[in-house]
Design a protein around this motif. Sequence first.
Motif, PDB file in Angstrom:
ATOM      1  N   GLY A 187       0.789  -1.218   0.000  1.00  0.00           N
ATOM      2  CA  GLY A 187       0.000   0.000   0.000  1.00  0.00           C
ATOM      3  C   GLY A 187       0.824   1.272   0.000  1.00  0.00           C
ATOM      4  O   GLY A 187       0.269   2.356  -0.028  1.00  0.00           O
ATOM      5  N   ALA A 188       2.145   1.164   0.000  1.00  0.00           N
ATOM      6  CA  ALA A 188       2.992   2.354   0.008  1.00  0.00           C
ATOM      7  C   ALA A 188       2.979   3.066  -1.344  1.00  0.00           C
ATOM      8  O   ALA A 188       3.363   4.228  -1.444  1.00  0.00           O
ATOM      9  N   MET A 189       2.592   2.360  -2.397  1.00  0.00           N
ATOM     10  CA  MET A 189       2.429   2.965  -3.715  1.00  0.00           C
ATOM     11  C   MET A 189       1.339   2.215  -4.450  1.00  0.00           C
ATOM     12  O   MET A 189       0.907   1.154  -4.002  1.00  0.00           O
ATOM     13  N   SER A 190       0.907   2.776  -5.563  1.00  0.00           N
ATOM     14  CA  SER A 190      -0.160   2.151  -6.333  1.00  0.00           C
ATOM     15  C   SER A 190       0.002   2.533  -7.794  1.00  0.00           C
ATOM     16  O   SER A 190       0.832   3.368  -8.146  1.00  0.00           O
ATOM     17  N   PHE A 191      -0.815   1.916  -8.640  1.00  0.00           N
ATOM     18  CA  PHE A 191      -0.825   2.302 -10.046  1.00  0.00           C
ATOM     19  C   PHE A 191      -2.213   2.128 -10.628  1.00  0.00           C
ATOM     20  O   PHE A 191      -2.981   1.281 -10.191  1.00  0.00           O
ATOM     21  N   ASP A 192      -2.521   2.970 -11.585  1.00  0.00           N
ATOM     22  CA  ASP A 192      -3.758   2.832 -12.348  1.00  0.00           C
ATOM     23  C   ASP A 192      -3.505   3.111 -13.827  1.00  0.00           C
ATOM     24  O   ASP A 192      -4.425   3.318 -14.600  1.00  0.00           O
ATOM     25  N   ARG A 193      -2.220   3.091 -14.224  1.00  0.00           N
ATOM     26  CA  ARG A 193      -1.818   3.243 -15.621  1.00  0.00           C
ATOM     27  C   ARG A 193      -0.743   2.202 -15.911  1.00  0.00           C
ATOM     28  O   ARG A 193       0.125   1.948 -15.081  1.00  0.00           O
TER      29      ARG A 193
END
Length: 149
Positions: free
Chosen positions: A42-48
């Motif tokens: 959960g420290a980073m995420s992506f949606d691309r």
Amino acid sequence: MKASPLLLIASIITKTSAFAPAVAPKVFTRNMSTNAVPLANGAMSFDRVCREWRCKYTGDKATSESLEKIAALVEEYLPQIKSASKDATVNRLVCGACLDFKLMTTVPLDDFGPWEEKGFAPEAEFLEKLKAIDGVSQVETQTITNMVI
């Protein structure tokens, strides 16, 4: 023989499973959208998601004939590449020291699966022509996340 609808759905899910969340995110970051996939606990995420096409070229970056031919190929295919998604972004990277050329097409996560099912069109045709350019070597592809932060 007809494929069962369940088998078809399972096939589609497995193709994009590398980009599906493993578990619900523990922490939400400031740039996490509602359909973002968490990474790093959960420290980073992506949606691309980005599809990268890359190769090596020969010659000096300022006068390279192979790089000039690559540029013409990109211009020829750019409208088709951008049609991967109405929100597609295309970045061109050239390293004069390493003689690297990269073309990165980034699309929203929701558009990635349908583009993948189409073989990342026009990837096959573009790469075939890229490989035919004298001085081009090490033609490769990679799928990666690409987020502006």
